[in-house]
Every structure is written in C-alpha cells, then in structure tokens.
Write a protein that holds these residues in place. Structure first.
Motif, PDB file in Angstrom:
ATOM      1  N   SER A   2       0.841  -1.192   0.000  1.00  0.00           N
ATOM      2  CA  SER A   2       0.000   0.000   0.000  1.00  0.00           C
ATOM      3  C   SER A   2       0.879   1.245   0.000  1.00  0.00           C
ATOM      4  O   SER A   2       2.006   1.240   0.504  1.00  0.00           O
ATOM      5  CB  SER A   2      -0.927   0.003   1.212  1.00  0.00           C
ATOM      6  OG  SER A   2      -0.173   0.044   2.404  1.00  0.00           O
ATOM      7  N   ILE A   3       0.336   2.306  -0.607  1.00  0.00           N
ATOM      8  CA  ILE A   3       1.032   3.588  -0.685  1.00  0.00           C
ATOM      9  C   ILE A   3       0.076   4.651  -0.182  1.00  0.00           C
ATOM     10  O   ILE A   3      -1.103   4.674  -0.563  1.00  0.00           O
ATOM     11  CB  ILE A   3       1.451   3.909  -2.127  1.00  0.00           C
ATOM     12  CG1 ILE A   3       2.340   2.806  -2.694  1.00  0.00           C
ATOM     13  CG2 ILE A   3       2.165   5.250  -2.204  1.00  0.00           C
ATOM     14  CD1 ILE A   3       2.624   2.970  -4.171  1.00  0.00           C
ATOM     15  N   GLU A   4       0.570   5.543   0.673  1.00  0.00           N
ATOM     16  CA  GLU A   4      -0.225   6.668   1.159  1.00  0.00           C
ATOM     17  C   GLU A   4       0.390   7.953   0.612  1.00  0.00           C
ATOM     18  O   GLU A   4       1.572   8.221   0.825  1.00  0.00           O
ATOM     19  CB  GLU A   4      -0.237   6.696   2.688  1.00  0.00           C
ATOM     20  CG  GLU A   4      -0.781   5.430   3.338  1.00  0.00           C
ATOM     21  CD  GLU A   4      -2.249   5.220   3.031  1.00  0.00           C
ATOM     22  OE1 GLU A   4      -2.980   6.221   2.874  1.00  0.00           O
ATOM     23  OE2 GLU A   4      -2.674   4.046   2.948  1.00  0.00           O
ATOM     24  N   ALA A  16      -6.117  12.867   0.929  1.00  0.00           N
ATOM     25  CA  ALA A  16      -5.062  11.866   1.116  1.00  0.00           C
ATOM     26  C   ALA A  16      -5.423  10.702   0.206  1.00  0.00           C
ATOM     27  O   ALA A  16      -6.544  10.203   0.235  1.00  0.00           O
ATOM     28  CB  ALA A  16      -5.002  11.424   2.565  1.00  0.00           C
ATOM     29  N   SER A  18      -4.853   6.918  -1.153  1.00  0.00           N
ATOM     30  CA  SER A  18      -4.335   5.609  -0.746  1.00  0.00           C
ATOM     31  C   SER A  18      -4.408   4.644  -1.916  1.00  0.00           C
ATOM     32  O   SER A  18      -5.437   4.562  -2.605  1.00  0.00           O
ATOM     33  CB  SER A  18      -5.147   5.051   0.427  1.00  0.00           C
ATOM     34  OG  SER A  18      -5.115   5.930   1.529  1.00  0.00           O
ATOM     35  N   ALA A  20      -3.489   0.570  -3.223  1.00  0.00           N
ATOM     36  CA  ALA A  20      -3.129  -0.800  -2.868  1.00  0.00           C
ATOM     37  C   ALA A  20      -3.584  -1.717  -3.994  1.00  0.00           C
ATOM     38  O   ALA A  20      -4.619  -1.485  -4.618  1.00  0.00           O
ATOM     39  CB  ALA A  20      -3.768  -1.227  -1.556  1.00  0.00           C
ATOM     40  N   ILE A  24      -6.729   2.635  -6.689  1.00  0.00           N
ATOM     41  CA  ILE A  24      -6.994   3.656  -5.681  1.00  0.00           C
ATOM     42  C   ILE A  24      -8.013   3.083  -4.699  1.00  0.00           C
ATOM     43  O   ILE A  24      -9.111   2.668  -5.097  1.00  0.00           O
ATOM     44  CB  ILE A  24      -7.537   4.939  -6.339  1.00  0.00           C
ATOM     45  CG1 ILE A  24      -6.484   5.533  -7.288  1.00  0.00           C
ATOM     46  CG2 ILE A  24      -7.939   5.963  -5.278  1.00  0.00           C
ATOM     47  CD1 ILE A  24      -6.996   6.683  -8.134  1.00  0.00           C
ATOM     48  N   ALA A  26      -8.681   4.664  -1.496  1.00  0.00           N
ATOM     49  CA  ALA A  26      -9.312   5.692  -0.662  1.00  0.00           C
ATOM     50  C   ALA A  26      -8.880   7.071  -1.140  1.00  0.00           C
ATOM     51  O   ALA A  26      -7.742   7.276  -1.572  1.00  0.00           O
ATOM     52  CB  ALA A  26      -8.953   5.502   0.806  1.00  0.00           C
ATOM     53  N   THR A  28      -9.368  10.496   0.888  1.00  0.00           N
ATOM     54  CA  THR A  28      -9.873  11.032   2.148  1.00  0.00           C
ATOM     55  C   THR A  28      -9.672  12.538   2.195  1.00  0.00           C
ATOM     56  O   THR A  28      -8.526  13.011   2.191  1.00  0.00           O
ATOM     57  CB  THR A  28      -9.137  10.384   3.340  1.00  0.00           C
ATOM     58  OG1 THR A  28      -9.207   8.958   3.215  1.00  0.00           O
ATOM     59  CG2 THR A  28      -9.756  10.831   4.650  1.00  0.00           C
TER      60      THR A  28
END
Length: 383
Positions: A2-4, A16, A18, A20, A24, A26, A28
C-alpha cells in the motif's frame, strides 16, 4: 503493497490518496494544504511517431510549413524498417516516461500503397494505448480508384482515417468522398486542416458542414485550424464548428514554430487557433505534442503536460481549468472512456509537486512522478 500519498489536489479537492493492489482504495478529504497535484495519465491526441527524431539529418532549406514538408519528404526516401522501429520505440518510451496513457499518431500516407511506417507502427510494443491515424494525401484518398482500398485497410486495422487539407483544388468534392468512405466503414476521422495564416484557408467550414450532413458529431477531430486566428468571420466559423460537434486539437509547439516564420524577422502572429472562444462556443479543445525533433519542430518531447504549460502561456489560460484538454476531453474526442481518479479506479496517474496547478506548472523542473498500476516512476526513470 500500500502507498499513502497526500495531501494531494485532485479535481479541486485536497485529499489523502491511498493505493493498494494497483488501484486507488481511498480518497480522504483533508484540510491540510496540498503538496502536489494529480491527474490521470495524459492523452496525447496528435503526434507523428513516424517523423520524430529526424531533425539532425532532415534540415529544411526553406522556412515554414512547406519547407518542413519538403525536408521530411527527402528524408523519408531513406527510411527503413529498422530506422522507423528505433525512432517509434524511442518516441513511445518518451511518452511513457512523461506520463502518457493514450497517444494517437498520424502516419504519412503519400502513395496508394500501404506505407512502411504504417506496418511498423502497427507492430509496436508499448505500455500506452496507441491509435494510428492515416494521414493520406487528399488527392489520393479522394480518388475513387484509391480511396476505397485505403479506407478498407484502415478499417481492418481498427485505425482512424484522415488527410491534410490546405487550399486544395476541389477539396469539397474530395472531402465528400472521404466522409462517405468513413460512413461506409464506420471510421473516425482526423484532419489536418487550415494549417496556415491565410484568411482564405476555410476548409474547416466544409468539414463542419459534412459532419452535420453525415450525422458524425463526436466522430471528427481536426488539428491546427491556424487560420481561425486571423479570419474576419472566425466567430461565425466557430459557431458552425460547435454546432457540427467537431473537436479541435491545438498544437502549441509546431504552430508557434512554423507560422509567420521568415528568415531574419521575428514573428508577429502566434498562429494558434482561438482556444478560449472555441471552448466558450461549446467546442471540445485539445492540446497535443505534434512534432518532436523533426523538421517541423526541432525540439520538444512527447509530453502533454508541457503542452498545457505552453498553451497557458501563449493563450492566456488557467491550467486547472484546462486539464481536460490533455486528459478526459481528449480521451472522449478519441472515442475512449475518460480515466478518472476515483476509488476503485486503476492507480494510473501523474503527481507533480505544487500547491495547485499554477504552482506545479510554474517550474518546469518540479518533481514529477508517474504511477502505473500503483508502481511509481520518476519522470524518465523507474523509482
């Protein structure tokens, strides 16, 4: 993995992001100021991969468009499959490194037979979605002995039919045949039209008329239309273009370079179609890289983000309002579904450092990362 990422500006909202599993997961909302802007992989709606990277050996002896055409024709006589494959591969790699997801390349078609470049480009192996558009001589494509066979081949290859129109004799008759061929084969059309600063270059009017007559709104894309910049009746012509449902690609680099070119004199005219008036009338306006390091434009790269930067400078545009010209609007004009950065979508996007699009494009060296299926690259190299 996962990458944030965040805070990132997407479609005017800071989030933000996210990622994985290559998607995409999320978006946020956040109140923090954006540190970067993001957009889907770009769409380069008008390039010439068969011509790119020839500037070092194909030098125009005369200024302007027709000097470049002559230089290119002389170089083309020595093209081989290996030469074409190497340059096309290099051009596509350039596009991939700059974050292009879709590219439409015109291919010169100056004889009735299928050009070598058409076949070589059809075999290209690339990460981008590549569309071929046949740039056929109008006299050949409009000839009832040659046009039908060319259109049938283009249709069999799942490609796009097109031609170059600039003050040709009998262009209305030839164009009528071209539209009938497109209708017979269910082909999209893409024209180089009115690529010069002559007020009597008005072929786009006939393209608009025929588009309406054949019910082909949304299926016809024109490039250049430089003469709209100086036509006294431009407002009338733009209204007809909008009514017909034409889309128009403006090519900032090549048109700025070639139009109003004269040795020993600085250009007075920009040579770009009036983007603001076109879009205000309802016309879908795109920007494309066009020629890259060939006689038509001896500099540049296959990079729509840079085309957006240059268009904003020369046409007085706000970049955040024109992202569609190199993304969603461009995809739609090419007959493809626009990519969107939404939850569940593939993690294919461009990320550029900056609080907003004006800041991001202010520095040509602003760090840019390209994400494909969630894997990050810096501009030009794997991360």
């Amino acid at each position: 993995m996962s990458i944030e990422l965040g805070p990132v500006l997407i479609d005017g909202q800071t989030v933000a992001l996210s990622v994985a599993g290559g998607r995409i997961v999320a978006l946020t909302p956040t109140q923090a100021p954006a540190a970067a802007v993001a957009m889907p992989l770009s769409v380069d709606a008008h390039v010439h991969l068969d011509k790119c990277f020839t500037a070092h050996r194909a030098r125009a002896a005369k200024p302007g468009l027709f000097g470049a055409i002559e230089a290119m024709a002389a170089d083309k006589a020595a093209w081989s499959a290996d030469d074409l494959r190497a340059r096309i591969t290099r051009g596509l790699a350039d596009a991939v490194a700059n974050g292009v997801g879709v590219i439409r390349s015109h291919v010169d078609w100056t004889e009735p037979g299928v050009p070598l470049a058409w076949s070589v480009m059809g075999e290209a192996d690339t990460e981008v979605t590549l569309q071929r558009a046949a740039l056929v001589s109008l006299d050949i494509l409009g000839d009832p002995d040659h046009g039908p066979g060319i259109a049938a081949r283009v249709a069999a290859d799942g490609a796009v039919l097109g031609t170059f129109i600039y003050r040709h004799d009998n262009y209305a008759d030839h164009l009528g045949r071209v539209f009938r061929l497109a209708a017979d084969h269910g082909l999209r059309l893409d024209f180089h039209v009115d690529e010069g600063l002559d007020a009597d270059a008005v072929a786009i009017d006939e393209v608009a008329r025929l588009t309406r007559a054949h019910g082909m709104a949304g299926w016809v894309l024109c490039g250049h239309a430089c003469s709209l910049a100086i036509r006294a009746d431009a407002d009338r012509a733009i209204a007809q273009i909008a009514e017909a449902g034409l889309a128009l690609t403006i090519l900032p680099t090549t048109n700025l370079h070639l139009q109003d070119m004269a040795p020993g004199r600085s250009p007075r005219l920009r040579g770009l179609a009036p983007a603001q008036e076109l879009r205000a009338a309802g016309v879908t306006v795109l920007f494309g890289s066009d020629n890259v390091r060939d006689p038509f434009y001896p500099y540049g790269a296959h990079d729509p983000v840079e085309m957006l930067r240059l268009a904003c400078l020369t046409l007085h545009l706000s970049p955040g309002d024109w992202l569609g010209a190199i993304a969603g609007d461009a995809a739609h004009a090419l007959g493809l579904p626009p990519a969107r950065l939404t939850v569940g979508a593939p993690a294919d996007f461009i990320l550029i450092e900056g609080a907003d699009w004006t800041e991001a494009l202010s520095n040509p060296r602003a760090p840019r990362r390209i994400y494909r299926a969630g894997a990050a690259m810096t501009q030009g190299t794997a991360a």
